[in-house]
Structures are given as C-alpha cells and as structure tokens.
Design a protein around this motif. Sequence first.
Motif, PDB file in Angstrom:
ATOM      1  N   THR A   4       0.892  -1.168   0.011  1.00 18.54           N
ATOM      2  CA  THR A   4      -0.104   0.007  -0.026  1.00 18.54           C
ATOM      3  C   THR A   4       0.931   1.218  -0.033  1.00 18.54           C
ATOM      4  N   CYS A   5       1.977   1.006  -0.419  1.00 16.84           N
ATOM      5  CA  CYS A   5       3.061   2.335  -0.405  1.00 16.84           C
ATOM      6  C   CYS A   5       2.228   3.318  -1.529  1.00 16.84           C
ATOM      7  N   GLY A   6       2.282   4.544  -1.040  1.00 15.60           N
ATOM      8  CA  GLY A   6       1.762   5.609  -1.889  1.00 15.60           C
ATOM      9  C   GLY A   6       2.306   7.163  -1.221  1.00 15.60           C
ATOM     10  N   TYR A   7       1.670   8.122  -2.252  1.00 19.81           N
ATOM     11  CA  TYR A   7       2.059   9.457  -2.007  1.00 19.81           C
ATOM     12  C   TYR A   7       0.890  10.057  -1.331  1.00 19.81           C
ATOM     13  N   GLY A   8       1.159  10.657  -0.200  1.00 18.60           N
ATOM     14  CA  GLY A   8       0.148  11.794   0.321  1.00 18.60           C
ATOM     15  C   GLY A   8      -1.191  10.955   0.581  1.00 18.60           C
ATOM     16  N   GLY A   9      -0.787   9.845   1.404  1.00 21.65           N
ATOM     17  CA  GLY A   9      -2.057   8.905   1.693  1.00 21.65           C
ATOM     18  C   GLY A   9      -2.864   8.209   0.775  1.00 21.65           C
ATOM     19  N   ARG A  10      -2.496   8.375  -0.540  1.00 24.33           N
ATOM     20  CA  ARG A  10      -2.981   7.500  -1.666  1.00 24.33           C
ATOM     21  C   ARG A  10      -2.074   6.282  -1.706  1.00 24.33           C
ATOM     22  N   THR A  11      -2.633   5.224  -2.588  1.00 23.43           N
ATOM     23  CA  THR A  11      -2.256   4.109  -2.626  1.00 23.43           C
ATOM     24  C   THR A  11      -1.742   3.752  -4.267  1.00 23.43           C
ATOM     25  N   LEU A  12      -1.746   4.742  -4.919  1.00 17.75           N
ATOM     26  CA  LEU A  12      -1.278   4.563  -6.449  1.00 17.75           C
ATOM     27  C   LEU A  12       0.343   4.191  -6.729  1.00 17.75           C
ATOM     28  N   GLY A  13       0.954   4.223  -5.640  1.00 15.80           N
ATOM     29  CA  GLY A  13       2.378   3.708  -5.608  1.00 15.80           C
ATOM     30  C   GLY A  13       3.234   4.721  -6.240  1.00 15.80           C
ATOM     31  N   ASN A  14       3.962   4.530  -7.145  1.00 11.90           N
ATOM     32  CA  ASN A  14       4.667   5.655  -7.921  1.00 11.90           C
ATOM     33  C   ASN A  14       3.981   6.096  -9.067  1.00 11.90           C
ATOM     34  N   GLN A  15       4.045   7.667  -8.878  1.00 12.60           N
ATOM     35  CA  GLN A  15       2.930   8.385  -9.676  1.00 12.60           C
ATOM     36  C   GLN A  15       3.497   9.599 -10.330  1.00 12.60           C
ATOM     37  N   ILE A  16       2.870   9.892 -11.343  1.00 13.17           N
ATOM     38  CA  ILE A  16       3.115  11.157 -11.922  1.00 13.17           C
ATOM     39  C   ILE A  16       2.054  12.130 -12.349  1.00 13.17           C
ATOM     40  N   THR A  17       2.115  13.264 -12.023  1.00 12.95           N
ATOM     41  CA  THR A  17       1.031  14.239 -12.138  1.00 12.95           C
ATOM     42  C   THR A  17       1.433  15.365 -13.154  1.00 12.95           C
ATOM     43  N   ILE A  18       0.900  15.544 -14.062  1.00 17.77           N
ATOM     44  CA  ILE A  18       1.227  16.812 -14.975  1.00 17.77           C
ATOM     45  C   ILE A  18       0.072  17.777 -15.118  1.00 17.77           C
ATOM     46  N   ASN A  19       0.554  18.987 -14.912  1.00 20.47           N
ATOM     47  CA  ASN A  19      -0.485  20.154 -15.296  1.00 20.47           C
ATOM     48  C   ASN A  19      -0.576  20.752 -16.497  1.00 20.47           C
ATOM     49  N   HIS A  20      -1.615  20.788 -17.119  1.00 21.48           N
ATOM     50  CA  HIS A  20      -1.675  20.996 -18.599  1.00 21.48           C
ATOM     51  C   HIS A  20      -1.882  22.499 -18.954  1.00 21.48           C
ATOM     52  N   GLY A  21      -2.018  23.321 -17.928  1.00 22.47           N
ATOM     53  CA  GLY A  21      -1.973  24.663 -17.801  1.00 22.47           C
ATOM     54  C   GLY A  21      -3.422  25.346 -18.388  1.00 22.47           C
ATOM     55  N   ASN A  22      -4.399  24.598 -18.650  1.00 26.58           N
ATOM     56  CA  ASN A  22      -5.767  24.949 -19.370  1.00 26.58           C
ATOM     57  C   ASN A  22      -6.915  24.412 -18.429  1.00 26.58           C
ATOM     58  N   GLY A  23      -6.491  24.090 -16.921  1.00 24.45           N
ATOM     59  CA  GLY A  23      -7.340  23.650 -16.188  1.00 24.45           C
ATOM     60  C   GLY A  23      -7.369  22.446 -16.015  1.00 24.45           C
ATOM     61  N   TYR A  24      -6.612  21.430 -16.843  1.00 23.57           N
ATOM     62  CA  TYR A  24      -6.513  20.064 -17.099  1.00 23.57           C
ATOM     63  C   TYR A  24      -5.236  19.651 -16.451  1.00 23.57           C
ATOM     64  N   VAL A  25      -5.534  18.575 -15.464  1.00 19.77           N
ATOM     65  CA  VAL A  25      -4.552  17.742 -14.842  1.00 19.77           C
ATOM     66  C   VAL A  25      -4.569  16.322 -15.124  1.00 19.77           C
ATOM     67  N   THR A  26      -3.638  15.636 -15.306  1.00 19.71           N
ATOM     68  CA  THR A  26      -3.526  13.958 -15.566  1.00 19.71           C
ATOM     69  C   THR A  26      -2.562  13.552 -14.489  1.00 19.71           C
ATOM     70  N   ILE A  27      -3.046  12.319 -14.007  1.00 21.13           N
ATOM     71  CA  ILE A  27      -2.573  11.564 -13.048  1.00 21.13           C
ATOM     72  C   ILE A  27      -2.042  10.192 -13.556  1.00 21.13           C
ATOM     73  N   TYR A  28      -1.125   9.868 -13.154  1.00 27.54           N
ATOM     74  CA  TYR A  28      -0.482   8.437 -13.920  1.00 27.54           C
ATOM     75  C   TYR A  28      -0.068   7.521 -12.587  1.00 27.54           C
ATOM     76  N   GLY A  29      -0.708   6.449 -12.154  1.00 24.76           N
ATOM     77  CA  GLY A  29      -0.286   5.636 -11.045  1.00 24.76           C
ATOM     78  C   GLY A  29       0.264   4.195 -11.170  1.00 24.76           C
ATOM     79  N   HIS A  30       0.556   3.588 -10.101  1.00 26.96           N
ATOM     80  CA  HIS A  30       1.288   2.201 -10.373  1.00 26.96           C
ATOM     81  C   HIS A  30       2.491   2.115 -11.115  1.00 26.96           C
ATOM     82  N   LEU A  31       3.103   3.129 -11.498  1.00 28.67           N
ATOM     83  CA  LEU A  31       4.105   2.968 -12.220  1.00 28.67           C
ATOM     84  C   LEU A  31       5.585   2.259 -11.837  1.00 28.67           C
ATOM     85  N   HIS A  32       6.383   2.013 -12.742  1.00 32.36           N
ATOM     86  CA  HIS A  32       7.682   1.415 -12.094  1.00 32.36           C
ATOM     87  C   HIS A  32       8.470   2.666 -11.584  1.00 32.36           C
ATOM     88  N   GLN A  33       9.639   2.113 -10.954  1.00 33.21           N
ATOM     89  CA  GLN A  33      10.442   3.203 -10.140  1.00 33.21           C
ATOM     90  C   GLN A  33      11.189   4.066 -11.125  1.00 33.21           C
TER      91      GLN A  33
END
Length: 504
Positions: A427-456
């Motif tokens: 259950t390793c995760g960031y900020g209390g979440r359990t998505l494991g290794n993750q990336i967040t991208i802000n697209h600058g137009n109100g949109y944000v995408t999140i990518y979870g359970h990634l390889h290290q």
Amino acid sequence: MKGKYFNTFMITLIVSAILGISLFTKKSYAEVNTNYQVYLNGEKIGVIGDKAELYALIDSNQTAIKEKYKVDNVYPPNNLKIVEADTYSTTVDEVKNVYDQIEKQDDFTIKGYIITVKSDEKDYQIKVLDKEIFHNAAKRFVSAFLNQDEYNKYINNIQEEIVGTGRIIESMHFKENITIKESYISVNDKIYTNEQELTQFLLFGETPDTKSYTIALGDTIESISEANKLNVEEFLIANTKYKSEKTILKVGDTVNVTLISPQLTYVYKLKEIYDQTIYYTKERVPDNTKYTDYSVITTPGINGKNRVQEEYEVENGERSQNANPVILATLVPVQNQVTTYGTKRPYNPGGPSNWENPVITGGDWFWPTNAGYVITSKYGWRWGSMHYGLDISGAGNFGSPIYAAADGVVELAFNGCPSSGKGKYDTCGYGGRTLGNQITINHGNGYVTIYGHLHQSMNVRVGQTVSRGDRIGSMGHSGKSTGPHLHFEVKYNGVNLNPLSIYN
C-alpha cells in the motif's frame, strides 16, 4: 482311628470352603448392575439405568424444535457424554431429572450439514439442514456473476468453438477451500433452511445495510446505480432479473440497492476473441509557405480495427488486471489525422512581434499506453468506493511505455515504492493515496492528468516541461495493485472526469 477322623474332618472343611467361595462368587456376580454416568460439558450430572429412555425423552419433548425446523428427530447436545459403568449400587437418578438439567444448561441438536469455508482471508462455517440448500444457493450466487446460459453450456460440456468472435469458459472454481460434513447442529446456531436466505448471505454478508429503491419516472439502471454508489455491474448482480443496463424499468417497481459483500470468491477463466477499435491520433505538421491563419486537415483520420484474442480470469464479476491480448489480424489499418498549419507571418508593421498559434484543446489528447491495451476497470463506483480513473492493462504490461496525454509541466514525480513485476501487493503511496509510484502533469488549461502504479524508473522530474506523447515512465504495479497496470486520472479545475470523455 484318630487319624481317620482327622482326615475326614479336613476333607469336609476343604469342601465346605470351596462351596462357600463358589456361592459367594455367584452371589457377587448377581449383584453387579450396568448403569450409565451422564456428563454435560465435562461435569457429571447424574446416573441413569437406561440411556435409550433419556434419548427418547429428549426426542418426544422437543416438539417445538421439530415444528420450527420441520425435522423428525431431536438429539442431545454435542457436549453430552454417556459412559457405561458396572456397579454394585442400585441407586440411579430419575431420567426426567437428568433431562431437566440438560434442558437448562445446554442446547439440543438436529441433524444437518456444516460447510467449512477456508482461505487466506476468511475462515467460517455455514450450517444447513440439507446440503442441497448450499448447492442450490451456490448456483444462485454464481448466476449473479455469470450468464446462466454460459454456465449451463460449460457444466454440460456443450460449448461451441469460437467462430469469428465470441468467448468460451475454460475453467471455473471457488477460490476458497470448501468442505461439507454431516453433523449434529445446535438448534440455537444460525441454521439456513432455504436456498434464498443462504443466497442473500453469500451475496451481501450476515448483517448487510439493506437498502431498496422504488423506481420513478425517468430512472435508468445507470442513474439509480450512480445515486446509490454502485456501478452498473453491481446493480445487475443484486437484481438478477435485469439482464442489461439498457433494460426498461417499470415505474413503481422496487429494486435492491444494497452494496454487495460476497462471502465466496467465484473465479472463471475466459478465452475471448473480439474486434478492438484502434483510435487514430492527431498530428500537426507545420508549413512555412502558408500563413498562420491556415489550418487544414490534409489527411483524414481513420480508426483501425484489430482482431484480438485474450485469456483472462474474472473474480466475482471483476476481471483481472493482468492482460495479454494477442493481435490475430489487422482488419482495418489505422490512419492518423494530419493537420497542416501555416507558420508564415504576414507583414504587419507596428503589430505584435510574437504571433502565436491557437491553442488546440478538444480531441488532441494522446492515449497514455501503447496499442493492445485493455481497460480492466472503468471510471465509477466499485465495491462502494469511487474509482476515479481507468485501470489500463496489456500494451506490453510490466515495463511498457507510459506517455504524457498532452503538453504540460510535471508537478509530481514520486518514485518511492517498490515495483518488482512479480505480483507483489503493498500500500505504498504518496500523500495517503495508494497509487504507488505516480506522476502528475498540469496542462495549464484547467486540466491535470495523473498516472499511477508506475515502475520506479521514471523519465521525468518535477518542474520539467513535457510534450504530448513524450514517454514519462513505465507500467508497473507499485502501490495497491494486484497486477501490472496504469491507473489514469483526469481532472478539470480540480474535479475528476471520466478519462474516456476527453477522447470523444
């Protein structure tokens, strides 16, 4: 003469002694009695002369139990022990008095069956009058997760080979170890007497928070499910008379909206061949001979179609995250859309010196995995909790590329969770979440995408600018994951969207 009398006297004495011993022995044997010592929960509660009389009294006096459970006989408690004993005593207790003590201190029993269910996660017993009650309830449980026609064809070994597209069941089983044993069951235990009641337990648990809903004008299965924190599949499991989410509902009917909590784990393995649409992507090609107001689709986009074969397991209606689709044939090749836009700036004395191309939003999102993917879990309610993204498997599985869905800036690149590729679950995760290794991208137009359970191993860092289609990481199964997959989320102004909606 004296010696003769002496010998005669001694012979008479010996014979008399032998006769006395013999008579004494016969008298002793005649006085031995066979009695029965009665123990309840290890404590002696009496001595009786006839155990059959005690059994008969128990059976004849418990008419209420017989009527309640519709049985012919009632038996002593399981903790009653009767020991045969030879004794010279003629004192015994009244059978009625012993019976009264038993009735006050313990529960009588009836014949039935105990089903023991064991697994790593659970260990419990189900008690039924007839083992057919369990068999029929188990069939009803299965029918909540699998089409009855498919089940019958598999059981009767009459499945047809797949021609073109379709699916067949390769195997099925319960994940738990289940044993059935005939036994004497305490009448104060929970005893299931019909298959409907037991089916409810198997689907919803022992004390479910039972909820129903009366259908109103305009209701659909999808809208009722959403309002009650169910996904459509869970609604159909709880209401087996509806076969599809497109079923027309009758106003005034009552439906079950109780959250399911399956007590068994039914697993079946499918072999499926289907046609998968491969959506075209959009490319923009600059042309320095055209002015900046020029933008024309020079190559139209055409979706492709592949015929795909897959083998996978479904567990209580939810398919496994592991996916290994095999492309059997390309039926229609994909053709990407190409838009040619001008970069030539018109002469404009005194005008702005930094002409910019218009921002393109709708329809220009890049799919975050390779082709050959499978969506193993959709956006929506799942087991009473909201699943805010898509779970995407396949596409090469563990270690396959993950791409940025659009241009943007990396806000989070957390890689502190192990990701071995061997099915590890943590259950390793960031900020209390359990998505494991993750990336967040802000697209600058109100949109944000999140990518979870990634390889290290990641290809980006916080603050880095990425372009649509850039490789940002690799598929893993870190965090709360049972197999390699990508958890993909989309937010707009802080609110989660169904990720599929941005690709329409």
